[in-house]
Design a protein around this motif. Sequence first.
Motif, PDB file in Angstrom:
ATOM      1  N   LYS A   1       0.838  -1.199   0.000  1.00 36.82           N
ATOM      2  CA  LYS A   1       0.000   0.000   0.000  1.00 36.82           C
ATOM      3  C   LYS A   1       0.873   1.251   0.000  1.00 36.82           C
ATOM      4  O   LYS A   1       0.556   2.256  -0.638  1.00 36.82           O
ATOM      5  N   TYR A   2       1.972   1.186   0.738  1.00 35.35           N
ATOM      6  CA  TYR A   2       2.942   2.281   0.782  1.00 35.35           C
ATOM      7  C   TYR A   2       4.343   1.713   0.696  1.00 35.35           C
ATOM      8  O   TYR A   2       4.577   0.581   1.121  1.00 35.35           O
TER       9      TYR A   2
ATOM     10  N   ARG B   1       3.606   5.016  -1.929  1.00 37.41           N
ATOM     11  CA  ARG B   1       2.935   5.233  -3.202  1.00 37.41           C
ATOM     12  C   ARG B   1       3.971   5.757  -4.190  1.00 37.41           C
ATOM     13  O   ARG B   1       4.885   6.490  -3.823  1.00 37.41           O
TER      14      ARG B   1
ATOM     15  N   TRP C   1       4.331   7.727  -7.873  1.00 38.94           N
ATOM     16  CA  TRP C   1       3.736   8.481  -8.968  1.00 38.94           C
ATOM     17  C   TRP C   1       4.831   8.852  -9.959  1.00 38.94           C
ATOM     18  O   TRP C   1       6.023   8.700  -9.674  1.00 38.94           O
TER      19      TRP C   1
END
Length: 369
Positions: free
Chosen positions: A99-100, A102, A104
């Motif tokens: 989940k982490y 993240r 980008w």
Amino acid sequence: MCAIGNQGRTRSAPRNRRALALQCMSSKRQEGKRKRKANELILSADKRTLANQRRTMTEHSDLLEIVRRPLSPDVQLEVQASGEEYEQVQAILENEECKYPRLWYDGTRNIAIVAAPPSALHAAMVTALLSDISRAVVRQPGLSSEISNRVYQWAEMGNTRGRTTRGWDGAIQYREGNRTTLMIAVEVGVSQSYESLRAAISWSVCALRCRLGIAMCIREQGRGEAPDPPQYSSIQEENAAVDEAEEDFRHQLTERPYGPLVRDGVTWFGRLERVVLETYRAPDENITESMVLDPSRSFTIVEDGEFVGGDVPPNLQEVVLGDCIPDHILDGDEIVARPVKFFRRDWFEAQFQAGMVRTAGNRMRPRPQ
């Protein structure tokens, strides 16, 4: 004799059909086994490919190395990386169901953005902004529940435009059947540069074409060298110690509403240097995805540990019903321009101080390895 022969053939027909059925079932089982084996081989090959890719990247990928580091909450790091390298590291994270952090990607600068988990303060302020704006919309006089019930809050998620993939902290969207319109995007920056925060909220306005962007920039004064969390003999001891500390922190806030929060001579949350709340709008239709906008409104709420936002308008001088609900749904320009009043000092301080206490308490817990 002919009659006897026909009876023999009649009796043997069911046996033949059973034999054919058994043969067909056996063939299907064999075919199923072959398919399962083929799928296992494909899956095994995919795993080997991913493992080889991971081993190869580990040898030379700065991005993967940084992703593997323990990151403090709210930290955002920018790493020069190709689009291919970003996609490979993203595939590794997705395969591991992380989940982490993240991940980008800014395709205009060829920069990967590594985002650590949010702190309790970060999460509290995102939720508070979204919830209070939504409540202010629902309470609008004369607005039917059929319309107000289509206003939705969305948590952090990623969006892709061209070669760029970015996420927002939260958003308000309006749903019409299977169509969803992004109305307001929210970004909260804690331990994040102001330039990075502006770039993030500008992308939601310029690339995703949201009606309004709201950004909150939070600056905590330096706490000095980050202390090591205490050592606990059990999770029960840890929870008891943190609960006791958080109760002490709440008492300290009655005298110092914006910190610092200190326990046994250690500062677990520094004094608030500044909190600024800003709004962002596209100046016109001639915007590009890479534009970084100037705020349309900017209000300082906390300065050097003191609340200074007493004159901040409840709707920040511009947040209106038309920012939360598409114009064609509303009846008349007057309703579209009706102010959405959500900002109040008591709401802000209660939410902010609760986030400070939880953040300080979490810093007292052992860091994940």
